[in-house]
Scaffold this motif. Structure first.
Motif, PDB file in Angstrom:
ATOM      1  N   UNK A  99       8.449 -17.654 -37.887  1.00  0.00           N
ATOM      2  CA  UNK A  99       7.826 -17.361 -36.604  1.00  0.00           C
ATOM      3  C   UNK A  99       6.845 -16.195 -36.688  1.00  0.00           C
ATOM      4  N   UNK A 100       7.080 -15.282 -37.611  1.00  0.00           N
ATOM      5  CA  UNK A 100       6.269 -14.055 -37.702  1.00  0.00           C
ATOM      6  C   UNK A 100       4.763 -14.310 -37.772  1.00  0.00           C
ATOM      7  N   UNK A 101       4.269 -15.253 -38.605  1.00  0.00           N
ATOM      8  CA  UNK A 101       2.804 -15.451 -38.669  1.00  0.00           C
ATOM      9  C   UNK A 101       2.200 -15.902 -37.349  1.00  0.00           C
ATOM     10  N   UNK A 102       2.959 -16.693 -36.582  1.00  0.00           N
ATOM     11  CA  UNK A 102       2.453 -17.156 -35.288  1.00  0.00           C
ATOM     12  C   UNK A 102       2.349 -15.982 -34.305  1.00  0.00           C
ATOM     13  N   UNK A 103       3.376 -15.125 -34.279  1.00  0.00           N
ATOM     14  CA  UNK A 103       3.362 -13.958 -33.395  1.00  0.00           C
ATOM     15  C   UNK A 103       2.187 -13.042 -33.762  1.00  0.00           C
ATOM     16  N   UNK A 104       2.000 -12.830 -35.050  1.00  0.00           N
ATOM     17  CA  UNK A 104       0.906 -11.978 -35.521  1.00  0.00           C
ATOM     18  C   UNK A 104      -0.450 -12.564 -35.142  1.00  0.00           C
ATOM     19  N   UNK A 105      -0.602 -13.868 -35.312  1.00  0.00           N
ATOM     20  CA  UNK A 105      -1.877 -14.523 -35.012  1.00  0.00           C
ATOM     21  C   UNK A 105      -2.227 -14.411 -33.529  1.00  0.00           C
ATOM     22  N   UNK A 106      -1.255 -14.684 -32.659  1.00  0.00           N
ATOM     23  CA  UNK A 106      -1.516 -14.626 -31.221  1.00  0.00           C
ATOM     24  C   UNK A 106      -1.862 -13.198 -30.797  1.00  0.00           C
ATOM     25  N   UNK A 107      -1.143 -12.215 -31.349  1.00  0.00           N
ATOM     26  CA  UNK A 107      -1.439 -10.814 -31.016  1.00  0.00           C
ATOM     27  C   UNK A 107      -2.823 -10.422 -31.507  1.00  0.00           C
ATOM     28  N   UNK A 108      -3.196 -10.887 -32.690  1.00  0.00           N
ATOM     29  CA  UNK A 108      -4.504 -10.538 -33.255  1.00  0.00           C
ATOM     30  C   UNK A 108      -5.653 -11.180 -32.468  1.00  0.00           C
ATOM     31  N   UNK A 109      -5.484 -12.452 -32.100  1.00  0.00           N
ATOM     32  CA  UNK A 109      -6.564 -13.178 -31.440  1.00  0.00           C
ATOM     33  C   UNK A 109      -6.705 -12.803 -29.968  1.00  0.00           C
ATOM     34  N   UNK A 193      -1.979 -20.786 -18.157  1.00  0.00           N
ATOM     35  CA  UNK A 193      -2.430 -22.190 -18.130  1.00  0.00           C
ATOM     36  C   UNK A 193      -3.452 -22.469 -19.223  1.00  0.00           C
ATOM     37  N   UNK A 194      -4.268 -21.460 -19.543  1.00  0.00           N
ATOM     38  CA  UNK A 194      -5.334 -21.669 -20.524  1.00  0.00           C
ATOM     39  C   UNK A 194      -4.867 -21.406 -21.959  1.00  0.00           C
ATOM     40  N   UNK A 195      -3.580 -21.138 -22.155  1.00  0.00           N
ATOM     41  CA  UNK A 195      -3.072 -20.771 -23.483  1.00  0.00           C
ATOM     42  C   UNK A 195      -3.260 -21.898 -24.491  1.00  0.00           C
ATOM     43  N   UNK A 196      -3.601 -21.518 -25.716  1.00  0.00           N
ATOM     44  CA  UNK A 196      -3.754 -22.495 -26.792  1.00  0.00           C
ATOM     45  C   UNK A 196      -2.381 -22.932 -27.300  1.00  0.00           C
ATOM     46  N   UNK A 197      -2.387 -23.893 -28.204  1.00  0.00           N
ATOM     47  CA  UNK A 197      -1.137 -24.438 -28.709  1.00  0.00           C
ATOM     48  C   UNK A 197      -0.281 -23.415 -29.430  1.00  0.00           C
ATOM     49  N   UNK A 198      -0.908 -22.540 -30.221  1.00  0.00           N
ATOM     50  CA  UNK A 198      -0.142 -21.524 -30.950  1.00  0.00           C
ATOM     51  C   UNK A 198       0.495 -20.528 -29.985  1.00  0.00           C
ATOM     52  N   UNK A 199      -0.238 -20.154 -28.957  1.00  0.00           N
ATOM     53  CA  UNK A 199       0.268 -19.255 -27.922  1.00  0.00           C
ATOM     54  C   UNK A 199       1.504 -19.882 -27.273  1.00  0.00           C
ATOM     55  N   UNK A 200       1.412 -21.157 -26.911  1.00  0.00           N
ATOM     56  CA  UNK A 200       2.536 -21.860 -26.281  1.00  0.00           C
ATOM     57  C   UNK A 200       3.718 -21.990 -27.241  1.00  0.00           C
ATOM     58  N   UNK A 201       3.406 -22.229 -28.499  1.00  0.00           N
ATOM     59  CA  UNK A 201       4.454 -22.347 -29.508  1.00  0.00           C
ATOM     60  C   UNK A 201       5.242 -21.047 -29.626  1.00  0.00           C
ATOM     61  N   UNK A 202       4.548 -19.918 -29.651  1.00  0.00           N
ATOM     62  CA  UNK A 202       5.208 -18.616 -29.764  1.00  0.00           C
ATOM     63  C   UNK A 202       6.170 -18.413 -28.597  1.00  0.00           C
ATOM     64  N   UNK A 203       5.727 -18.698 -27.394  1.00  0.00           N
ATOM     65  CA  UNK A 203       6.585 -18.517 -26.226  1.00  0.00           C
ATOM     66  C   UNK A 203       7.796 -19.445 -26.294  1.00  0.00           C
ATOM     67  N   UNK A 204       7.580 -20.702 -26.683  1.00  0.00           N
ATOM     68  CA  UNK A 204       8.684 -21.660 -26.752  1.00  0.00           C
ATOM     69  C   UNK A 204       9.717 -21.240 -27.785  1.00  0.00           C
ATOM     70  N   UNK A 205       9.253 -20.771 -28.932  1.00  0.00           N
ATOM     71  CA  UNK A 205      10.193 -20.400 -29.982  1.00  0.00           C
ATOM     72  C   UNK A 205      10.854 -19.051 -29.711  1.00  0.00           C
ATOM     73  N   UNK A 206      10.155 -18.157 -29.043  1.00  0.00           N
ATOM     74  CA  UNK A 206      10.800 -16.910 -28.634  1.00  0.00           C
ATOM     75  C   UNK A 206      11.908 -17.188 -27.615  1.00  0.00           C
ATOM     76  N   UNK A 207      11.673 -18.124 -26.723  1.00  0.00           N
ATOM     77  CA  UNK A 207      12.709 -18.467 -25.745  1.00  0.00           C
ATOM     78  C   UNK A 207      13.926 -19.079 -26.438  1.00  0.00           C
ATOM     79  N   UNK A 208      13.679 -19.930 -27.415  1.00  0.00           N
ATOM     80  CA  UNK A 208      14.798 -20.521 -28.152  1.00  0.00           C
ATOM     81  C   UNK A 208      15.522 -19.462 -28.980  1.00  0.00           C
TER      82      UNK A 208
END
Length: 232
Positions: A99-109, A193-208
């Motif tokens: 999960x770490x690379x996805x979190x880093x990517x969303x924070x960076x972008x 609503x405008x979040x990209x797929x990676x952004x949505x993925x991070x939220x979904x996996x953080x919730x899990x």
């Protein structure tokens, strides 16, 4: 019967089964900007057998369902400890680096315009470090002592064990506070609503991750440690 078929869009599959993102990432199947196509089409574009990819997705789904069907609170002491180690401890060591690379990517972008994402990254780093150290200590030191005490509850073992259990419970409280903050600043893990797929993925996996961690802590605090307290 699984609802995941070759006709489902890749992005829909990741929404239903967030862990499938790791498979798609390894196969270089775009589940983000190019995820609005069927799994069949996406696999064929990569020169892959769609049925083989679907089988891999179903294996991930079955693994998740199998863990959900178990009632670990009824397990014996050794089985419960093994279950916690194999599902939650091993699960943390597998999921957090993935999960770490996805979190880093969303924070960076997106962090410049959405600074709460930088705090999410900070919380994630804290949780990752604390929980890995915490589970290593349990596996190597505390759990063997717990099992020894439950089998032979002597006064000497009680004296050794009590401070360890108190420390672990305090660490659980610390992780819980960070998870509560994470839920608060993500608006209950609801992406814009405008979040990209990676952004949505991070939220979904953080919730899990939150859900698994709370279940993990419950099994330790309210089942395993409760057995220790009753034996004292």
């Amino acid at each position: 019967m699984s609802q995941i078929t070759l006709d489902l869009n890749v992005s829909e599959i990741v929404t239903m089964l967030p862990q499938s993102a790791d498979l798609f990432r390894n196969l270089r199947i775009d589940y983000c900007c190019g995820g609005k196509i069927s799994l069949k089409e996406a696999a064929e574009q990569r020169g892959l057998d769609p049925h083989n990819v679907l089988t891999d997705v179903h294996e991930i789904e079955k693994k998740k369902e199998l863990h959900q069907q178990m009632e670990p609170s009824d397990f014996g002491d050794k089985t419960l400890v093994t279950y916690i180690q194999e599902k939650y401890h091993a699960g943390l060591r597998e999921e957090l680096p993935l999960l770490a690379p996805y979190v880093t990517k969303v924070a960076r972008v997106h962090g410049d315009t959405q600074p709460h994402l930088l705090r999410i990254q900070e919380i994630f780093k804290l949780l990752r470090a604390e929980l890995i150290d915490h589970t290593d200590d349990e596996d190597q030191n505390v759990f063997p002592l717990i099992l020894e005490f439950l089998e032979n509850p002597t006064a000497e073992l009680k004296e050794q064990l009590e401070p360890h259990v108190t420390e672990l419970e305090n660490e659980h409280d610390s992780a819980g506070r960070l998870l509560h903050e994470l839920r608060e600043i993500t608006n209950n893990f609801t992406p814009p609503k405008e979040a990209c797929g990676t952004y949505r993925l991070v939220y979904a996996r953080l919730e899990e991750f939150e859900k698994d961690t709370f279940t993990h802590v419950h099994l330790e605090n309210n089942v395993l440690f409760e057995r220790v307290q009753k034996a004292m």
